[in-house]
Write a protein that holds these residues in place. Structure first.
Motif, PDB file in Angstrom:
ATOM      1  N   ILE A  23       0.844  -1.201   0.000  1.00  0.00           N
ATOM      2  CA  ILE A  23       0.000   0.000   0.000  1.00  0.00           C
ATOM      3  C   ILE A  23       0.877   1.247   0.000  1.00  0.00           C
ATOM      4  CG2 ILE A  23      -1.565   1.367   1.459  1.00  0.00           C
ATOM      5  CD1 ILE A  23      -2.850  -1.404   2.250  1.00  0.00           C
ATOM      6  N   GLU A  24       1.882   1.261   0.864  1.00  0.00           N
ATOM      7  CA  GLU A  24       2.777   2.410   0.941  1.00  0.00           C
ATOM      8  C   GLU A  24       3.642   2.527  -0.311  1.00  0.00           C
ATOM      9  OE1 GLU A  24       2.450   4.748   3.169  1.00  0.00           O
ATOM     10  OE2 GLU A  24       0.931   3.564   4.192  1.00  0.00           O
ATOM     11  N   LYS A  26       2.940   1.553  -3.288  1.00  0.00           N
ATOM     12  CA  LYS A  26       2.087   1.993  -4.397  1.00  0.00           C
ATOM     13  C   LYS A  26       1.900   3.507  -4.395  1.00  0.00           C
ATOM     14  CE  LYS A  26      -2.536   1.329  -4.672  1.00  0.00           C
ATOM     15  NZ  LYS A  26      -3.807   0.618  -4.722  1.00  0.00           N
ATOM     16  N   GLN A  27       1.926   4.109  -3.223  1.00  0.00           N
ATOM     17  CA  GLN A  27       1.714   5.553  -3.137  1.00  0.00           C
ATOM     18  C   GLN A  27       2.949   6.368  -3.511  1.00  0.00           C
ATOM     19  OE1 GLN A  27      -0.667   7.124   0.099  1.00  0.00           O
ATOM     20  NE2 GLN A  27      -1.242   5.032   0.613  1.00  0.00           N
ATOM     21  N   GLU A  53      -5.496   1.392   3.946  1.00  0.00           N
ATOM     22  CA  GLU A  53      -5.197   2.006   2.650  1.00  0.00           C
ATOM     23  C   GLU A  53      -5.927   3.345   2.492  1.00  0.00           C
ATOM     24  OE1 GLU A  53      -4.896   0.740  -2.001  1.00  0.00           O
ATOM     25  OE2 GLU A  53      -6.653   0.034  -0.910  1.00  0.00           O
ATOM     26  N   LYS A  54      -7.196   3.381   2.877  1.00  0.00           N
ATOM     27  CA  LYS A  54      -7.955   4.638   2.778  1.00  0.00           C
ATOM     28  C   LYS A  54      -7.343   5.719   3.659  1.00  0.00           C
ATOM     29  CE  LYS A  54     -12.362   2.478   1.684  1.00  0.00           C
ATOM     30  NZ  LYS A  54     -13.693   2.134   2.182  1.00  0.00           N
ATOM     31  N   SER A  56      -4.254   5.868   4.843  1.00  0.00           N
ATOM     32  CA  SER A  56      -2.921   6.206   4.366  1.00  0.00           C
ATOM     33  C   SER A  56      -2.998   7.164   3.185  1.00  0.00           C
ATOM     34  CB  SER A  56      -2.175   4.929   3.974  1.00  0.00           C
ATOM     35  OG  SER A  56      -0.888   5.243   3.538  1.00  0.00           O
ATOM     36  N   ARG A  57      -3.906   6.887   2.259  1.00  0.00           N
ATOM     37  CA  ARG A  57      -4.086   7.785   1.117  1.00  0.00           C
ATOM     38  C   ARG A  57      -4.511   9.173   1.587  1.00  0.00           C
ATOM     39  NH1 ARG A  57      -8.327   5.694  -1.997  1.00  0.00           N
ATOM     40  NH2 ARG A  57      -7.928   3.573  -1.453  1.00  0.00           N
ATOM     41  N   LEU A  58      -5.439   9.217   2.519  1.00  0.00           N
ATOM     42  CA  LEU A  58      -5.928  10.493   3.046  1.00  0.00           C
ATOM     43  C   LEU A  58      -4.796  11.276   3.707  1.00  0.00           C
ATOM     44  CD1 LEU A  58      -8.343  12.372   3.695  1.00  0.00           C
ATOM     45  CD2 LEU A  58      -8.609  11.074   5.813  1.00  0.00           C
ATOM     46  N   ASN A  60      -1.503  10.941   3.230  1.00  0.00           N
ATOM     47  CA  ASN A  60      -0.531  11.360   2.214  1.00  0.00           C
ATOM     48  C   ASN A  60      -1.032  12.557   1.421  1.00  0.00           C
ATOM     49  OD1 ASN A  60       1.475   9.524   2.835  1.00  0.00           O
ATOM     50  ND2 ASN A  60       0.784   8.011   1.356  1.00  0.00           N
ATOM     51  N   ASN A  61      -2.301  12.550   1.065  1.00  0.00           N
ATOM     52  CA  ASN A  61      -2.869  13.692   0.332  1.00  0.00           C
ATOM     53  C   ASN A  61      -2.868  14.959   1.179  1.00  0.00           C
ATOM     54  OD1 ASN A  61      -3.287  12.226  -2.008  1.00  0.00           O
ATOM     55  ND2 ASN A  61      -5.391  11.697  -1.479  1.00  0.00           N
TER      56      ASN A  61
END
Length: 96
Positions: A23-24, A26-27, A53-54, A56-58, A60-61
């Motif tokens: 997951i990480e 991929k980001q 994943e949700k 982590s994406r949040l 990072n954004n």
């Protein structure tokens, strides 16, 4: 394309550590087709990693937005905080 054996699929399905790594990864870069498949298989059965994943994406954004803002040059850590953090890191390193 390589075929996955049943025991490989089982290992992937129950490996949250590898899933969070992918997951990480991929980001910040690209993952291979095999890694994409492994992650997809894992996420299909693991609601905890789907939530990770949700989140982590949040996060990072939010960090990207924070550092791309015009005020980002003003964001600095307090010197005393940095010194205390460095001391804690050194203490942990010396204990291992």
């Amino acid at each position: 394309m390589m075929e996955m054996e049943e025991n490989e699929i089982t290992k992937i399905a129950y490996n949250c550590r590898k899933a969070t790594f992918l997951i990480e990864k991929k980001q910040i870069s690209t993952i291979t087709l095999r890694e994409k498949l492994e992650l997809k298989i894992h996420l299909a059965g693991c609601s905890v990693c789907m939530l990770y994943e949700k989140q982590s994406r949040l996060i990072n954004n939010m960090v990207k937005d924070l550092f791309s803002s015009p005020d980002s040059r003003e964001i600095r850590l307090d010197e005393s905080f940095k010194k205390e953090l460095q001391a804690q890191i050194e203490k942990k390193l010396n204990n291992n």
